[in-house]
Scaffold this motif. Sequence first.
Motif, PDB file in Angstrom:
ATOM      1  N   HIS A 153      38.972   5.363 -75.635  1.00 19.32           N
ATOM      2  CA  HIS A 153      37.890   5.767 -74.740  1.00 19.32           C
ATOM      3  C   HIS A 153      38.012   5.063 -73.386  1.00 19.32           C
ATOM      4  O   HIS A 153      37.751   5.657 -72.331  1.00 19.32           O
ATOM      5  CB  HIS A 153      36.535   5.442 -75.376  1.00 19.32           C
ATOM      6  N   ALA A 154      38.386   3.790 -73.407  1.00 13.04           N
ATOM      7  CA  ALA A 154      38.529   3.031 -72.163  1.00 13.04           C
ATOM      8  C   ALA A 154      39.625   3.627 -71.284  1.00 13.04           C
ATOM      9  O   ALA A 154      39.466   3.757 -70.068  1.00 13.04           O
ATOM     10  CB  ALA A 154      38.823   1.566 -72.469  1.00 13.04           C
ATOM     11  N   LEU A 155      40.742   3.997 -71.887  1.00 15.05           N
ATOM     12  CA  LEU A 155      41.830   4.614 -71.122  1.00 15.05           C
ATOM     13  C   LEU A 155      41.404   5.962 -70.543  1.00 15.05           C
ATOM     14  O   LEU A 155      41.777   6.322 -69.417  1.00 15.05           O
ATOM     15  CB  LEU A 155      43.065   4.777 -72.012  1.00 15.05           C
ATOM     16  N   SER A 156      40.600   6.702 -71.303  1.00 13.09           N
ATOM     17  CA  SER A 156      40.095   7.982 -70.808  1.00 13.09           C
ATOM     18  C   SER A 156      39.174   7.774 -69.609  1.00 13.09           C
ATOM     19  O   SER A 156      39.236   8.513 -68.621  1.00 13.09           O
ATOM     20  CB  SER A 156      39.350   8.711 -71.936  1.00 13.09           C
ATOM     21  N   ALA A 157      38.322   6.737 -69.685  1.00 16.66           N
ATOM     22  CA  ALA A 157      37.435   6.431 -68.561  1.00 16.66           C
ATOM     23  C   ALA A 157      38.240   6.018 -67.331  1.00 16.66           C
ATOM     24  O   ALA A 157      37.921   6.397 -66.201  1.00 16.66           O
ATOM     25  CB  ALA A 157      36.462   5.328 -68.958  1.00 16.66           C
ATOM     26  N   ALA A 158      39.310   5.253 -67.550  1.00 25.05           N
ATOM     27  CA  ALA A 158      40.142   4.805 -66.437  1.00 25.05           C
ATOM     28  C   ALA A 158      40.798   5.982 -65.731  1.00 25.05           C
ATOM     29  O   ALA A 158      41.004   5.946 -64.513  1.00 25.05           O
ATOM     30  CB  ALA A 158      41.198   3.821 -66.939  1.00 25.05           C
ATOM     31  N   ALA A 180      48.315  -0.144 -68.132  1.00 27.28           N
ATOM     32  CA  ALA A 180      49.065  -1.277 -68.690  1.00 27.28           C
ATOM     33  C   ALA A 180      48.175  -2.516 -68.767  1.00 27.28           C
ATOM     34  O   ALA A 180      48.193  -3.250 -69.767  1.00 27.28           O
ATOM     35  CB  ALA A 180      50.301  -1.558 -67.835  1.00 27.28           C
ATOM     36  N   ARG A 181      47.388  -2.763 -67.730  1.00 24.59           N
ATOM     37  CA  ARG A 181      46.494  -3.927 -67.749  1.00 24.59           C
ATOM     38  C   ARG A 181      45.389  -3.757 -68.799  1.00 24.59           C
ATOM     39  O   ARG A 181      45.025  -4.708 -69.489  1.00 24.59           O
ATOM     40  CB  ARG A 181      45.881  -4.139 -66.369  1.00 24.59           C
ATOM     41  N   ILE A 182      44.881  -2.546 -68.938  1.00 27.96           N
ATOM     42  CA  ILE A 182      43.828  -2.300 -69.935  1.00 27.96           C
ATOM     43  C   ILE A 182      44.366  -2.539 -71.339  1.00 27.96           C
ATOM     44  O   ILE A 182      43.703  -3.172 -72.177  1.00 27.96           O
ATOM     45  CB  ILE A 182      43.285  -0.864 -69.786  1.00 27.96           C
ATOM     46  N   ARG A 183      45.575  -2.066 -71.613  1.00 26.13           N
ATOM     47  CA  ARG A 183      46.168  -2.310 -72.936  1.00 26.13           C
ATOM     48  C   ARG A 183      46.368  -3.799 -73.162  1.00 26.13           C
ATOM     49  O   ARG A 183      46.161  -4.310 -74.280  1.00 26.13           O
ATOM     50  CB  ARG A 183      47.500  -1.556 -73.056  1.00 26.13           C
ATOM     51  N   ALA A 184      46.774  -4.528 -72.115  1.00 27.71           N
ATOM     52  CA  ALA A 184      46.956  -5.974 -72.255  1.00 27.71           C
ATOM     53  C   ALA A 184      45.622  -6.665 -72.514  1.00 27.71           C
ATOM     54  O   ALA A 184      45.549  -7.609 -73.319  1.00 27.71           O
ATOM     55  CB  ALA A 184      47.611  -6.534 -70.984  1.00 27.71           C
ATOM     56  N   LEU A 185      44.555  -6.209 -71.859  1.00 28.71           N
ATOM     57  CA  LEU A 185      43.229  -6.788 -72.091  1.00 28.71           C
ATOM     58  C   LEU A 185      42.800  -6.587 -73.541  1.00 28.71           C
ATOM     59  O   LEU A 185      42.296  -7.508 -74.191  1.00 28.71           O
ATOM     60  CB  LEU A 185      42.209  -6.141 -71.146  1.00 28.71           C
ATOM     61  N   PHE A 186      42.989  -5.375 -74.058  1.00 25.69           N
ATOM     62  CA  PHE A 186      42.589  -5.101 -75.438  1.00 25.69           C
ATOM     63  C   PHE A 186      43.491  -5.817 -76.434  1.00 25.69           C
ATOM     64  O   PHE A 186      43.038  -6.215 -77.516  1.00 25.69           O
ATOM     65  CB  PHE A 186      42.561  -3.593 -75.695  1.00 25.69           C
ATOM     66  N   ALA A 187      44.773  -5.985 -76.097  1.00 29.10           N
ATOM     67  CA  ALA A 187      45.671  -6.735 -76.983  1.00 29.10           C
ATOM     68  C   ALA A 187      45.224  -8.193 -77.094  1.00 29.10           C
ATOM     69  O   ALA A 187      45.376  -8.830 -78.140  1.00 29.10           O
ATOM     70  CB  ALA A 187      47.100  -6.660 -76.466  1.00 29.10           C
ATOM     71  N   ALA A 188      44.653  -8.721 -75.991  1.00 24.81           N
ATOM     72  CA  ALA A 188      44.161 -10.103 -76.005  1.00 24.81           C
ATOM     73  C   ALA A 188      42.786 -10.211 -76.654  1.00 24.81           C
ATOM     74  O   ALA A 188      42.302 -11.324 -76.896  1.00 24.81           O
ATOM     75  CB  ALA A 188      44.100 -10.639 -74.571  1.00 24.81           C
ATOM     76  N   ALA A 189      42.140  -9.060 -76.932  1.00 24.19           N
ATOM     77  CA  ALA A 189      40.798  -9.042 -77.523  1.00 24.19           C
ATOM     78  C   ALA A 189      40.812  -8.169 -78.774  1.00 24.19           C
ATOM     79  O   ALA A 189      40.248  -7.070 -78.782  1.00 24.19           O
ATOM     80  CB  ALA A 189      39.788  -8.521 -76.512  1.00 24.19           C
ATOM     81  N   PRO A 190      41.480  -8.623 -79.863  1.00 22.06           N
ATOM     82  CA  PRO A 190      41.663  -7.767 -81.043  1.00 22.06           C
ATOM     83  C   PRO A 190      40.372  -7.413 -81.769  1.00 22.06           C
ATOM     84  O   PRO A 190      40.377  -6.518 -82.606  1.00 22.06           O
ATOM     85  CB  PRO A 190      42.588  -8.609 -81.937  1.00 22.06           C
TER      86      PRO A 190
END
Length: 317
Positions: free
Chosen positions: A42-47, A98-108
């Motif tokens: 959903h976050a990627l869709s919003a972006a 790419a930054r959004i995926r990194a943020l979510f990877a750091a927040a499992p």
Amino acid sequence: MPRNVSVPARRTPSPLPFFEHVYENGAMATTDRQATTLALAHALSAAERGLAVIPLSRTKLPALRSPHHDDPEPAGPPCHGECGRFGHGVHDASTDPARIRALFAAAPRATGYGIACGLPPHHLIGVDLDTKTGTDARAALRELALRHLFTIPATVVVLTPSGGRHLWLTGPPDVVVPNSAGRLAPGIDIRGAGGYLVGPGSRTDHGAYAAAPGTAHLPPAPCPPALLRLLLPPPRAHHPTPAPAGGHGQGLVQFVLAAHEGQRNTRLFWAACRAYEDGIGPLLVDPLVAAARTTGLSEREARATIASAARMTAHRS
């Protein structure tokens, strides 16, 4: 097949392959991992729509802990991400996949996402109509609209688990709308610069956020000018002293001088609007710029904000 033996019904597969269901104590729930995957989608869709996002926990707070949590008290201004690490709340917000995926990877353990307000290109303003106060915030907004002669346009509406609603509006790029709680009316909170809205599709301890039927495809609508004026803070009570532009001019300068971080642009814009409406705008430009520089704004920022106020008041006349 022996008689009186029932055959279990075949389970219908989930419409989303990554959104599977598990059962705990007879109730349906999603695992944290699945909720994180869904929140990221959903976050990627919003972006893709130009909305900057951050991961949120089930408590609706930013999911990443501040990297400065254990640092000694800073001597200067707080870090807003200049250190290059994650964990600065809404200042981490991004539209870069790419930054959004990194943020979510750091927040499992993230199960939702926040949408930063006040950022380009939408300069989002959130009108939060709450129900937890026991007041009818929707009726209060209708009353404000009748009293100040504005209409809320068709726009994105997000339904909250508590029965409230978030209305998405856009503001002018050079107007800073501050956050506020209950200032317009009980139960009406405003999410502006430095704030965020919980995005539709997020899951929290109290349930899920979802776009109201028929609104998900809409772009955020422009904030009506009459409502926008209500969102800017009123001046503090003050006792002005004489000044070259008169007592009222000195009062506006003092209003800007009293600004704290997070209020500087808002107060400067409001004061400049009042000055131009009263016919003393050109006389007060330099004193307002000097006051704004004292609070930490650059001369370029201050003059741009004052010029914006001049344009807006010219359009009203």
